[in-house]
Design an enzyme around this catalytic site. Sequence first.
Site, PDB file in Angstrom:
ATOM      1  N   ASP A 112      -6.312   0.728   5.356  1.00 46.50           N
ATOM      2  CA  ASP A 112      -7.388   1.468   4.702  1.00 46.50           C
ATOM      3  C   ASP A 112      -8.752   0.999   5.194  1.00 46.50           C
ATOM      4  OD1 ASP A 112      -5.171   2.325   3.287  1.00 46.50           O
ATOM      5  OD2 ASP A 112      -6.244   2.443   1.397  1.00 46.50           O
ATOM      6  N   CYS A 128      -0.913  -3.974   2.501  1.00 45.53           N
ATOM      7  CA  CYS A 128      -2.066  -3.095   2.353  1.00 45.53           C
ATOM      8  C   CYS A 128      -1.857  -2.117   1.194  1.00 45.53           C
ATOM      9  CB  CYS A 128      -2.357  -2.355   3.658  1.00 45.53           C
ATOM     10  SG  CYS A 128      -4.052  -1.702   3.742  1.00 45.53           S
ATOM     11  N   ASP A 129      -2.937  -1.464   0.806  1.00 49.29           N
ATOM     12  CA  ASP A 129      -3.023  -0.770  -0.481  1.00 49.29           C
ATOM     13  C   ASP A 129      -1.840   0.128  -0.818  1.00 49.29           C
ATOM     14  OD1 ASP A 129      -5.453  -2.004  -0.494  1.00 49.29           O
ATOM     15  OD2 ASP A 129      -6.653  -0.188  -0.564  1.00 49.29           O
ATOM     16  N   LYS A 130      -1.432   1.002   0.106  1.00 53.35           N
ATOM     17  CA  LYS A 130      -0.419   2.002  -0.231  1.00 53.35           C
ATOM     18  C   LYS A 130       0.997   1.457  -0.145  1.00 53.35           C
ATOM     19  CE  LYS A 130      -3.909   4.544  -0.765  1.00 53.35           C
ATOM     20  NZ  LYS A 130      -4.856   3.509  -0.316  1.00 53.35           N
ATOM     21  N   CYS A 157      -7.267  -7.574   1.198  1.00 54.36           N
ATOM     22  CA  CYS A 157      -8.671  -7.731   0.811  1.00 54.36           C
ATOM     23  C   CYS A 157      -8.791  -8.509  -0.500  1.00 54.36           C
ATOM     24  CB  CYS A 157      -9.336  -6.371   0.704  1.00 54.36           C
ATOM     25  SG  CYS A 157      -9.291  -5.448   2.259  1.00 54.36           S
ATOM     26  N   GLU A 160     -10.875   7.723   0.735  1.00 53.61           N
ATOM     27  CA  GLU A 160     -11.681   6.797  -0.055  1.00 53.61           C
ATOM     28  C   GLU A 160     -13.108   6.782   0.475  1.00 53.61           C
ATOM     29  OE1 GLU A 160      -9.780   3.008   0.026  1.00 53.61           O
ATOM     30  OE2 GLU A 160      -8.121   3.651  -1.245  1.00 53.61           O
ATOM     31  N   SER A 177     -12.454   3.342  -2.822  1.00 53.70           N
ATOM     32  CA  SER A 177     -11.813   2.067  -2.543  1.00 53.70           C
ATOM     33  C   SER A 177     -11.878   1.197  -3.778  1.00 53.70           C
ATOM     34  CB  SER A 177     -12.532   1.371  -1.386  1.00 53.70           C
ATOM     35  OG  SER A 177     -12.240  -0.004  -1.355  1.00 53.70           O
TER      36      SER A 177
END
Length: 563
Positions: free
Chosen positions: A82, A123-125, A195, A447, A473
């Site tokens: 992302d 990571c995010d997803k 992150c 995002e 985000s």
Amino acid sequence: MSENFRSKAITQGVQRSPNRAMLRAVGFQDADFTKAIVGVANGYSTITPCNMGINQLAQRAEAGINTAGAKPQIFGTITISDGISMGTEGMKYSLVSREVIADSIETVCNGQSLDGVIAIGGCDKNMPGAMIAIARINIPAIFVYGGTIKPGHYNGKDLTVVSSFEAVGEYSAGKIDENELLAVERNACPGAGSCGGMYTANTMSSAFEALGMSLPYSSTMAAEDDEKADSTEESAKVLVEAIRHQLLPRQIITRKSIENAISVIMAVGGSTNAVLHFLAIARAAGVELNLDDFETIRGRVPVLCDLKPSGRYVATDLHKAGGIPQVMKMLLVHGLLHGDCMTITGKTIAEVLADIPEEPSPNQDVIRPWNNPMYAQGHLAILKGNLATEGAVAKITGVKNPVITGPAKVFESEEDCLDAILAGKIKAGDVIVIRYEGPKGGPGMREMLAPTSAIIGAGLGDSVGLITDGRFSGGTYGMVVGHVAPEAAVGGAIALVQEGDSITIDAHARSLQLNISDEELTRRRANWQPRPPRYTTGILAKYAKLVASSSVGAVTDLDLFNK
């Protein structure tokens, strides 16, 4: 006793001799054909620091499965970065990747008759993608987070990747020079891990710990620390026990455990993306959940943690302060957590938290005492009004101006908006509208970290509103409203806003209003025409055709046979 509850379909009997022949080629011995076969969904990738340490974790998972007496099989799944795709066409693929990850894990687990799965993501997803699959297939499973990145350091300050996004706005506003911009860039991301603030990845990992699908303390461990690898191996052993006892995800992922997860999201000040993802996870698990449920929980749960993006600390600081178990114990003691929910450990939430202190250590200020929270109520608010009849999502705590009424500055894409901000065309009091960025319209619901960070960097974070049918985000803060539904692409009111229209964002009243008459809104709607699809082939075309509203989680399997 045989433990190959599902895999016996490919390992037992004369007819399966060819199947066994192929399994022997990948290392199976005679004794292995009665063992549970456990998948390791390996999200390893050097595309992003979030996932670059996962291969070592997959190897530790493999070792743990072997030690526990089962047979591991590693398979790969994808990731999108992302942070790297942010602000580009590539970000359209981010939310799409959630579905690809879910579909890929479901496909392998069912296609190979696996008895259980340990999913490792960064990571995010990766997180919601894996949990959607786990809820769908309902075989014993555990989620392992790849771990958070440690903070960068420059000029006496802790940095995260969001520091670099905000530095772009500061540079464009003349607040820092190019050398300062480059110094932040070089120091923001010091190594492996997702992150570092309470952004989307750390929000979802924390929520999965609260959900009962990850081990205690595992969600806030640093990717590069030995305890993360040790926890992964322990997770694998716990999973094998869950297979033996046939402890299934849908016995853990229930209405009450999802409420627990949402309560923790509120308490830690988590990402707006958690709303979208838990709507989708709940659907996959067969649990009724809607936007109003988030608002109900928001009203009763305080924000207890002082974490970035709007606070001071990062996930590694939270870990040192007691981690998610400390936050959960405080909620449990005050009747805001369901203690009878089962966890993957075979213990209830109350049993897991039995030895945790009721109050955090006084020698830290990451987790605030119950009688002195950051905010008395949660931060993720559901706004409704004539601009969002299905609802929209906003972070409302920490904003200095909870009500903004101003002229609309309308943009048909994120790029056009960012150019205007960096060129100094946005002024205090403006309400930015970025539309046709929704699930169908983008497609992919990008995002908006680049424009929101540019607003912060330009010093306009307290005086400019931003609304969009796209997403934000987890690193975003300020007076921003996303997930506006219905989206522009299907004729939602956001498509009818004209340049200069008066718009009111009211965090107190939780309303989002276009200040024109109902008659004028009706007239504009009658004149509106849908836009032709931006993509007619490939995955984005398929996604745009199938995806549902953000108000139901932007899922792709809703009412499939009525379309």
